[in-house]
Scaffold this motif. Structure first.
Motif, short mmCIF file in Angstrom:
data_model
loop_
_atom_site.label_atom_id
_atom_site.label_comp_id
_atom_site.label_asym_id
_atom_site.label_seq_id
_atom_site.Cartn_x
_atom_site.Cartn_y
_atom_site.Cartn_z
N ARG A 438 -2.48 29.82 -10.47
CA ARG A 438 -1.69 29.08 -9.82
C ARG A 438 -2.34 27.70 -9.80
NH1 ARG A 438 -2.13 33.10 -4.64
NH2 ARG A 438 -4.27 32.62 -4.02
N ASN A 439 -1.63 26.74 -8.99
CA ASN A 439 -1.95 25.64 -8.66
C ASN A 439 -1.88 24.80 -9.95
OD1 ASN A 439 -2.14 25.73 -5.74
ND2 ASN A 439 -4.00 26.79 -6.26
N ALA A 440 -0.97 25.07 -10.94
CA ALA A 440 -0.82 24.38 -12.17
C ALA A 440 0.41 24.17 -12.70
CB ALA A 440 -1.37 25.28 -13.31
N GLY A 441 1.29 23.82 -11.61
CA GLY A 441 2.55 23.36 -11.67
C GLY A 441 2.64 21.79 -11.85
N PRO A 442 3.87 21.08 -11.72
CA PRO A 442 4.06 19.89 -11.87
C PRO A 442 3.25 19.10 -11.01
CG PRO A 442 6.21 21.08 -11.71
CD PRO A 442 5.35 22.17 -11.41
N GLN A 443 3.00 19.41 -9.65
CA GLN A 443 2.13 18.57 -8.80
C GLN A 443 0.69 19.27 -8.85
OE1 GLN A 443 3.06 17.24 -4.78
NE2 GLN A 443 5.30 17.36 -5.22
N GLY A 444 0.62 20.38 -9.01
CA GLY A 444 -0.74 21.01 -8.87
C GLY A 444 -1.56 21.02 -10.29
N GLY A 445 -0.96 20.85 -11.29
CA GLY A 445 -1.89 20.68 -12.49
C GLY A 445 -2.96 19.59 -12.53
N PRO A 446 -2.57 18.41 -12.32
CA PRO A 446 -1.34 17.89 -12.38
C PRO A 446 -0.45 17.74 -13.39
CG PRO A 446 -2.76 16.16 -12.44
CD PRO A 446 -3.68 17.20 -12.43
N GLY A 447 0.88 17.55 -13.66
CA GLY A 447 1.58 17.58 -14.71
C GLY A 447 1.97 18.60 -15.49
N MET A 448 1.82 19.85 -14.89
CA MET A 448 2.25 21.20 -15.34
C MET A 448 1.69 21.31 -16.59
SD MET A 448 6.22 22.64 -15.45
CE MET A 448 6.35 24.25 -15.24
N PRO A 449 0.44 21.41 -17.16
CA PRO A 449 -0.26 21.52 -18.19
C PRO A 449 0.15 23.00 -19.00
CG PRO A 449 -2.00 21.97 -16.57
CD PRO A 449 -0.59 21.44 -15.72
N GLU A 450 -0.28 22.93 -20.30
CA GLU A 450 -0.05 23.99 -21.24
C GLU A 450 -1.11 25.21 -20.82
OE1 GLU A 450 1.04 22.82 -25.04
OE2 GLU A 450 3.16 22.50 -24.34
N LEU A 471 0.88 35.20 -15.61
CA LEU A 471 1.71 34.82 -14.76
C LEU A 471 1.27 33.44 -14.36
CD1 LEU A 471 3.89 36.51 -12.54
CD2 LEU A 471 3.10 34.67 -11.64
N SER A 472 2.12 32.47 -14.44
CA SER A 472 1.51 31.03 -13.78
C SER A 472 2.80 30.04 -13.44
CB SER A 472 0.47 30.28 -14.72
OG SER A 472 1.29 29.87 -15.84
N ASP A 473 2.36 29.01 -12.75
CA ASP A 473 3.40 27.97 -12.41
C ASP A 473 3.13 26.96 -13.37
OD1 ASP A 473 0.98 27.22 -11.27
OD2 ASP A 473 1.65 27.09 -9.54
N ALA A 474 2.56 27.11 -14.57
CA ALA A 474 2.22 26.31 -15.68
C ALA A 474 3.34 26.44 -16.55
CB ALA A 474 0.77 26.32 -16.02
N ARG A 475 3.16 25.67 -18.03
CA ARG A 475 3.89 25.86 -19.02
C ARG A 475 2.81 26.54 -19.95
NH1 ARG A 475 4.47 21.62 -21.65
NH2 ARG A 475 2.82 20.57 -20.69
N HIS A 487 6.41 28.98 -15.38
CA HIS A 487 7.44 27.86 -14.74
C HIS A 487 7.79 28.51 -13.29
CE1 HIS A 487 9.11 26.32 -18.96
NE2 HIS A 487 7.61 26.48 -18.76
N VAL A 488 6.82 29.17 -12.79
CA VAL A 488 7.31 29.82 -11.40
C VAL A 488 7.51 28.86 -10.53
CG1 VAL A 488 6.42 31.34 -9.48
CG2 VAL A 488 5.99 32.04 -12.01
N ALA A 489 8.86 28.88 -9.90
CA ALA A 489 9.32 27.66 -9.07
C ALA A 489 9.86 28.42 -7.69
CB ALA A 489 10.36 26.82 -9.77
N PRO A 490 9.37 27.38 -6.63
CA PRO A 490 8.42 26.42 -6.48
C PRO A 490 7.07 26.78 -6.89
CG PRO A 490 9.89 26.78 -4.55
CD PRO A 490 9.96 28.10 -5.19
N GLU A 491 6.37 25.95 -7.24
CA GLU A 491 4.96 25.94 -7.70
C GLU A 491 4.07 26.33 -6.27
OE1 GLU A 491 2.85 22.53 -8.54
OE2 GLU A 491 4.46 21.49 -8.17
N ALA A 492 2.98 26.85 -6.55
CA ALA A 492 2.10 27.10 -5.58
C ALA A 492 1.50 26.24 -4.95
CB ALA A 492 0.80 27.99 -6.14
N PHE A 493 1.17 25.00 -5.45
CA PHE A 493 0.64 23.64 -4.84
C PHE A 493 1.36 23.07 -3.59
CE2 PHE A 493 -0.87 19.42 -4.76
CZ PHE A 493 -2.16 19.45 -4.82
#
Length: 577
Positions: A438-450, A471-475, A487-493
């Motif tokens: 977790r913490n790998a989404g749009p804001q947390g990655g930052p930028g939602m890395p793969e 499972l993650s909020d990343a891509r 792509h778990v939304a909303p992201e953890a961050f």
């Protein structure tokens, strides 16, 4: 159809008036060796190029730009090559996704700020296709997308290699000790044999296919291998056609409609598309003023089987094989009962007219609807108390036994923490565990890395296992495979439910019923929510600072909130002169 006259050209505002300002424009054009005969009464065509010395996928686009220009000159236009961000997937850190919206904004403003009547967009590597289309759609000028094309098939020791997909496969085998360093080095040297994008149905091929299915390319453009001489001819054809599109005033709003958007989604599902397609489809559609949701995508996916037998969803073939089998026109011909064939395309003809003569030369590469690779579409959208705004999985590319699964969570709050877990040969886990990043989404990655393609843990590889629920909020890369929920939304961050999961909690995944839940009482979740502390911002200045404040969540396409079509109309152009 009423054709434009030379006086109606947008570029005429710069070059035609007999005044001081236009004299300056003409004189500076002459400074570059141009003459009145080059621009007078002719459409000015921007050749928007994403070439870069650090973009192997686009390494041939400097030459292709020359072929596009040749076509523009042939058709009586004036080409001008204009560089924009290159989106090098391999070398750009922390992730090219961080810069997709910047590229879209750059493309839009480049077209708006210059004397341009139409554009040919040169791209293909993952984020370049959506970025260029998003920017050009927002600007509203006639445009054609020229896909960069896939590289040649990889080869090592007599075996066909697929970029990305076989990297992950052989890396697992290398870590498990089943192949040698010499074999690993052989794969490294044989997997990328030419310029061009990944030749699996990864994000690059997915997005190029979507552009064609949407009607934004000339027929057959998306599957031509990058080194094929036909790719040069296609480039010149794009140059010729865009000049006619300007005279016809064939703007993107006439091509990107609700019906053509549904076609694009349907074709994406049938190709075994990348999970990244969901984010980009939503963002591109919203730029065109077309509401597209995760529910829409899932509904189309439920009734559209995968018929492209291309890795990673397929087992045997790569994009070069797909091209020889007839490419996207042949696939759309097989899929025609599920498509609206009356939609207009940039060719000036309908989709039905474009594919009327298409032939499927290999029904094992391009399957028929009654003999699919997978009975549903490539992607499934999951919802539940762990992902109230949705998550994504690729059922066709996972071990079927995990499609209905419940297991205890192992939670990593960062990629370094995850790496410690997956590299420990003695970490206590079973294949029933659910490994969470977790913490790998749009804001947390930052930028939602793969980072969502979480490598199999060493402890399980040593036991012979090759899949587990991750499972993650990343891509994840479109070339990836496995039971990966993304792509778990909303992201953890930003405080989404994923932030509340603790190691040992039971995660319930049910792909057939499209659910993803955390088996924890609501009272306990409320206690954890009250105790949660937001992480520190990732950026204090610059582009990252702006990105963090305006990026939307994955279910909205990760666009900037101020760039949506609903935000407001662009500047009225006559006012800027």
């Amino acid at each position: 159809m009423t054709r434009k006259k030379p006086a109606d050209l947008r570029s005429a505002r710069w070059f035609a008036p007999d005044d001081l300002r236009s004299m300056g424009h003409r004189s500076r054009a002459m400074q570059m060796g141009l003459d009145r005969a080059d621009w007078d009464g002719k459409p000015v065509i921007a050749v928007i190029n994403t070439w870069s010395d650090l973009s192997p996928c686009h390494h041939h686009l400097r030459d292709r730009a020359e072929q596009v220009k040749r076509g523009v000159w042939q058709a009586g236009g004036m080409p001008v090559e204009m560089p924009v961000h290159s989106f090098s997937e391999q070398f750009l850190k922390p992730t090219s996704m961080l810069y997709r919206n910047m590229g879209a904004l750059e493309a839009e403003e480049t077209l708006r700020a210059h004397p341009i009547d139409g554009a040919v967009l040169l791209g293909g590597c993952d984020k370049s296709t959506p970025a260029l289309v998003m920017g050009a759609v927002s600007m509203g000028l006639p445009f054609i997308f020229l896909p960069a094309g896939a590289m040649l098939r990889g080869n090592y020791a007599g075996e066909k290699l697929g970029s990305g997909t076989d990297v992950w496969k052989y890396w697992d085998e290398r870590r498990a000790g089943t192949i040698s360093k010499e074999q690993w080095d052989g794969v490294q040297g044989g997997i990328a044999r030419s310029y061009g994008t990944c030749m699996t149905m990864g994000t690059a091929s997915t997005m190029m296919s979507i552009a064609e299915a949407w009607g934004l390319t000339l027929p057959g453009a998306s599957a031509i291998p990058a080194p094929d001489a036909g790719h040069k001819r296609m480039a010149a054809a794009c140059g010729r056609r865009i000049v006619e599109m300007v005279w016809e005033d064939l703007t993107p709003g006439k091509v990107m409609t609700r019906a053509s958007t549904r076609n694009a989604v349907t074709v994406a599902m049938a190709t075994g598309c990348s999970t990244n397609a969901i984010i980009h489809l939503i963002a591109m559609a919203r730029r065109a003023g077309i509401p597209l949701t995760l529910d829409d995508l899932d509904a189309i996916g439920r009734t559209t089987p995968v018929i492209a037998n291309i890795r990673p969803s397929g087992k045997d073939y790569l994009m070069e094989d797909f091209f020889y089998a007839g490419g996207l026109p042949a696939l759309m011909k097989e899929l025609s009962d599920k498509l609206d064939l009356g939609v207009l395309t940039v060719s000036g003809r309908t989709l039905g007219e474009n594919i009327a003569s298409a032939v499927n030369y290999n029904p094992d590469v391009i399957r028929t609807l009654d003999n699919p690779v997978y009975h549903e579409g490539s992607l499934a959208v999951l919802k539940g108390n762990l992902a109230p705004d949705g998550a994504v999985i690729k059922p066709a590319a996972m071990d079927p036994r995990f499609q209905v699964h419940a297991g205890p969570a192992i939670v990593a709050d960062s990629y370094p923490e995850l790496k410690t877990i997956i590299t420990d040969p003695d970490y206590p886990m079973t294949p029933d565990h659910v490994l969470i990043l977790r913490n790998a989404g749009p804001q947390g990655g930052p930028g939602m890395p793969e980072w969502g393609m979480i490598p199999m843990p060493q402890a399980l590889l040593n036991q012979g296992h090759r899949d587990m629920v991750r499972l993650s909020d990343a891509r994840m890369s479109g070339t990836s495979y496995g039971a990966c929920v993304l792509h778990v939304a909303p992201e953890a961050f930003v405080g989404g439910p994923l932030a509340l999961v603790e190691t040992g909690d039971i995660i319930e995944l049910d792909v057939p019923n499209r659910s993803l839940n955390l088996r924890v009482p609501e009272a306990e979740l409320a206690r954890r929510r009250a105790a949660w502390t937001p992480p520190a911002p990732r950026y204090a200045r610059g582009y990252g600072w702006m990105f963090s404040r305006h990026i939307e969540q994955a279910d909205k396409g990760c666009d900037f909130d101020f760039l949506g079509s609903e935000f407001g109309a662009p500047v009225r152009e006559p006012d800027i002169f």
